[in-house]
Design a protein around this motif. Structure first.
Motif, PDB file in Angstrom:
ATOM      1  N   ARG A 167      63.348  65.748  70.390  1.00 41.75           N
ATOM      2  CA  ARG A 167      64.447  66.903  70.254  1.00 41.75           C
ATOM      3  C   ARG A 167      65.739  66.617  71.387  1.00 41.75           C
ATOM      4  O   ARG A 167      66.847  66.751  70.911  1.00 41.75           O
ATOM      5  N   MET A 168      65.087  66.232  72.574  1.00 42.48           N
ATOM      6  CA  MET A 168      66.180  65.915  73.453  1.00 42.48           C
ATOM      7  C   MET A 168      66.998  64.959  73.049  1.00 42.48           C
ATOM      8  O   MET A 168      68.348  64.620  73.236  1.00 42.48           O
ATOM      9  N   LYS A 208      60.206  70.132  84.753  1.00 40.62           N
ATOM     10  CA  LYS A 208      59.075  69.252  84.802  1.00 40.62           C
ATOM     11  C   LYS A 208      58.399  68.802  83.498  1.00 40.62           C
ATOM     12  O   LYS A 208      58.135  67.453  83.420  1.00 40.62           O
ATOM     13  N   VAL A 209      57.990  69.546  82.777  1.00 38.38           N
ATOM     14  CA  VAL A 209      57.103  69.336  81.825  1.00 38.38           C
ATOM     15  C   VAL A 209      58.227  68.701  80.438  1.00 38.38           C
ATOM     16  O   VAL A 209      57.704  68.067  79.613  1.00 38.38           O
ATOM     17  N   ALA A 214      61.318  64.000  79.379  1.00 41.82           N
ATOM     18  CA  ALA A 214      62.138  63.256  78.268  1.00 41.82           C
ATOM     19  C   ALA A 214      63.019  62.440  78.818  1.00 41.82           C
ATOM     20  O   ALA A 214      63.184  61.218  78.440  1.00 41.82           O
ATOM     21  N   LYS A 215      63.469  62.617  80.154  1.00 42.75           N
ATOM     22  CA  LYS A 215      64.186  61.563  80.835  1.00 42.75           C
ATOM     23  C   LYS A 215      63.661  60.202  80.989  1.00 42.75           C
ATOM     24  O   LYS A 215      64.228  59.196  80.783  1.00 42.75           O
ATOM     25  N   GLU A 216      62.538  60.421  81.119  1.00 42.97           N
ATOM     26  CA  GLU A 216      61.631  59.106  81.719  1.00 42.97           C
ATOM     27  C   GLU A 216      61.237  58.282  80.334  1.00 42.97           C
ATOM     28  O   GLU A 216      61.488  57.039  80.177  1.00 42.97           O
ATOM     29  N   GLU A 220      62.815  54.441  78.844  1.00 46.40           N
ATOM     30  CA  GLU A 220      61.842  53.543  78.575  1.00 46.40           C
ATOM     31  C   GLU A 220      61.931  52.876  77.105  1.00 46.40           C
ATOM     32  O   GLU A 220      61.833  51.886  76.812  1.00 46.40           O
ATOM     33  N   LYS A 221      62.126  53.945  76.243  1.00 50.28           N
ATOM     34  CA  LYS A 221      61.750  53.613  74.771  1.00 50.28           C
ATOM     35  C   LYS A 221      63.136  53.719  73.761  1.00 50.28           C
ATOM     36  O   LYS A 221      63.120  53.297  72.659  1.00 50.28           O
ATOM     37  N   THR A 222      64.163  54.384  74.210  1.00 55.11           N
ATOM     38  CA  THR A 222      65.179  54.473  73.135  1.00 55.11           C
ATOM     39  C   THR A 222      66.524  53.783  73.717  1.00 55.11           C
ATOM     40  O   THR A 222      66.653  53.084  74.596  1.00 55.11           O
ATOM     41  N   ASP A 223      67.613  53.907  72.851  1.00 54.03           N
ATOM     42  CA  ASP A 223      68.899  53.122  72.969  1.00 54.03           C
ATOM     43  C   ASP A 223      69.975  54.195  74.030  1.00 54.03           C
ATOM     44  O   ASP A 223      70.930  53.633  74.036  1.00 54.03           O
TER      45      ASP A 223
END
Length: 450
Positions: A167-168, A208-209, A214-216, A220-223
């Motif tokens: 969602r983020m 934190k949760v 989401a930032k990490e 790592e995985k998206t555009d």
């Protein structure tokens, strides 16, 4: 009557299996992104895989037939009981409600629209198939999209391990092209992420949760990736954050496969040529302009014609819009020769395939006409039989052209046009009749997937 004459087969959508590729595009109205959604990660993977089959210029919601094992593999269900897992998830989706709210100037909801995600699911037991249709009420958020919508490749989100990260991604992806930042009050963020009032009540835990994770994951995985900071405090309490959104160039280049590029090029070129732009001009645009630049300017031109109704030469206006960037698109190949070369090569390859496909299709039509003409020569002394054959010839040629164009649309080729019949004047009258026949010609009005 000659029974040896070919009878073109008429296929229906239900006869064909839909195939979902990770590089397919999810297109959705921004109102859908900013709605309240109560979905588990598996449910989200299933529903958005289905949404990737919907095209923004579709006119209505369609029914899709899918192999359950393929759907399970795509969404990461690997257990031996994957049939039951998929069916259970679809059952749950049929009971889940999407909540879209409209707010007044003070932020109070004035319209609350509650929509089920899935309208119907039919399981073909023993065949491992499901026939599924998204809710018709979703059409306003998924089809006939021209403005205020966001697109992203499915593979960007299928790899995410948290529904909050997903969602983020969507919430921030909406702002990536132009504004590149989004200010969100903590209360609004909680609403969009559907966080219960009794969960993550302290902002430090929310950071934190949800936000940090989401930032990490997104980096790592998206555009895209994001940075953020406190935007406003009320006393000691954090009232809002500001998120800064950036293109994740490393991942974009890493995930840009030949299949994805071919998919984009087929979609964009076929769509351009539908509006009367020649193949040579369309190819030159792909080599010069980023596909998103072309799409945004094409949408702008079509939108202007729709709103003003005074543009007589749409193809000419499209040409000017593309040349002068009336849409104000920010997409370009600048500083990315790798991306530019991939799209350029794919454009040349596609045009070669279109030419070969067109020659093949014209030969099919010529062959059918020749066979009827030969049959008519054999019955030239029977006027009534000759008339009957003439009518059947016309009907079957129109039917064949319709079948050919439906197949071209399905496989990402532009429909046959008048220019394709240059040098084949004997075929052109039947193409003209196909265009005028209301029960045929449906393929010509369809857009290909993009």
């Amino acid at each position: 009557m000659n029974n040896d004459l070919p009878m073109p087969q008429q296929l229906t959508f239900d006869d064909e299996l839909a195939e979902i590729k990770p590089y397919y595009l999810v297109n959705q109205a921004n109102d859908l992104i900013n709605s309240r959604q109560d979905l588990s990660l598996t449910e989200r993977r299933i529903i958005y895989s289905l949404i990737s089959l919907v095209q923004p210029e579709d006119e209505e919601m369609k029914t899709y037939v899918l192999q359950i094992k393929d759907l399970a593999r795509l969404v990461g269900i690997s257990e031996h009981s994957f049939y039951e897992r998929v069916e259970k998830s679809i059952d749950q989706l049929q009971s889940k409600v999407l909540v879209v709210e409209k707010f007044d100037a003070k932020g109070n909801p004035i319209i609350v629209d509650k929509i089920n995600w899935i309208q119907q699911a039919t399981y073909l037991k023993g065949e491992g198939l499901v026939r599924i249709k998204l809710s018709d009420a979703l059409a306003q958020y998924l089809v006939n999209l021209k403005t205020s919508y966001t697109k992203y490749r499915l593979y960007n989100v299928l790899k995410l391990k948290s529904e909050y990260s997903w969602r983020m991604y969507e919430i921030l992806k909406e702002r990536e092209p132009l504004q590149r930042k989004r200010i969100l009050r903590v209360s609004e963020l909680r609403r969009l992420l559907n966080i219960p009032d009794d969960k993550l009540t302290q902002t430090k835990n929310l950071k934190k949760v949800v936000i940090e994770k989401a930032k990490e994951e997104l980096k790592e995985k998206t555009d895209i990736y994001f940075e953020y900071e406190v935007h406003k405090k009320v006393g000691r309490r954090i009232d809002s954050f500001v998120f800064y959104v950036y293109k994740n160039d490393q991942n974009v280049r890493q995930f840009l496969s030949k299949d994805a590029v071919d998919f984009d090029v087929r979609a964009v070129l076929s769509r351009i040529m539908k509006y009367g732009i020649s193949k040579s001009v369309a190819v030159s645009w792909i080599k010069e302009y980023h596909p998103r630049y072309i799409e945004e300017n094409l949408d702008y031109a079509i939108g202007m014609q729709s709103h003003s109704g005074s543009i007589e030469n749409l193809s000419g206006y499209i040409y000017q819009t593309m040349k002068h960037n009336y849409a104000g698109s920010i997409y370009s190949y600048e500083d990315d020769e790798y991306e530019s070369s991939l799209y350029g090569m794919a454009a040349g390859d596609y045009v070669h395939k279109v030419k070969a496909k067109t020659e093949e299709d014209i030969e099919r039509i010529k062959d059918l006409l020749s066979r009827y003409n030969q049959a008519m020569l054999k019955t030239s002394d029977d006027f009534q039989a000759l008339q009957q054959l003439g009518k059947e010839r016309k009907r079957q040629l129109i039917s064949l052209i319709d079948e050919i164009n439906e197949g071209r649309v399905k496989h990402g080729y532009p429909c046959l046009s008048h220019s394709d019949f240059s040098g084949y004047e004997e075929l052109l009258p039947y193409f003209n009749e196909w265009e005028k026949t209301p029960t045929q010609g449906s393929a010509e009005r369809e857009e290909i997937p993009y």
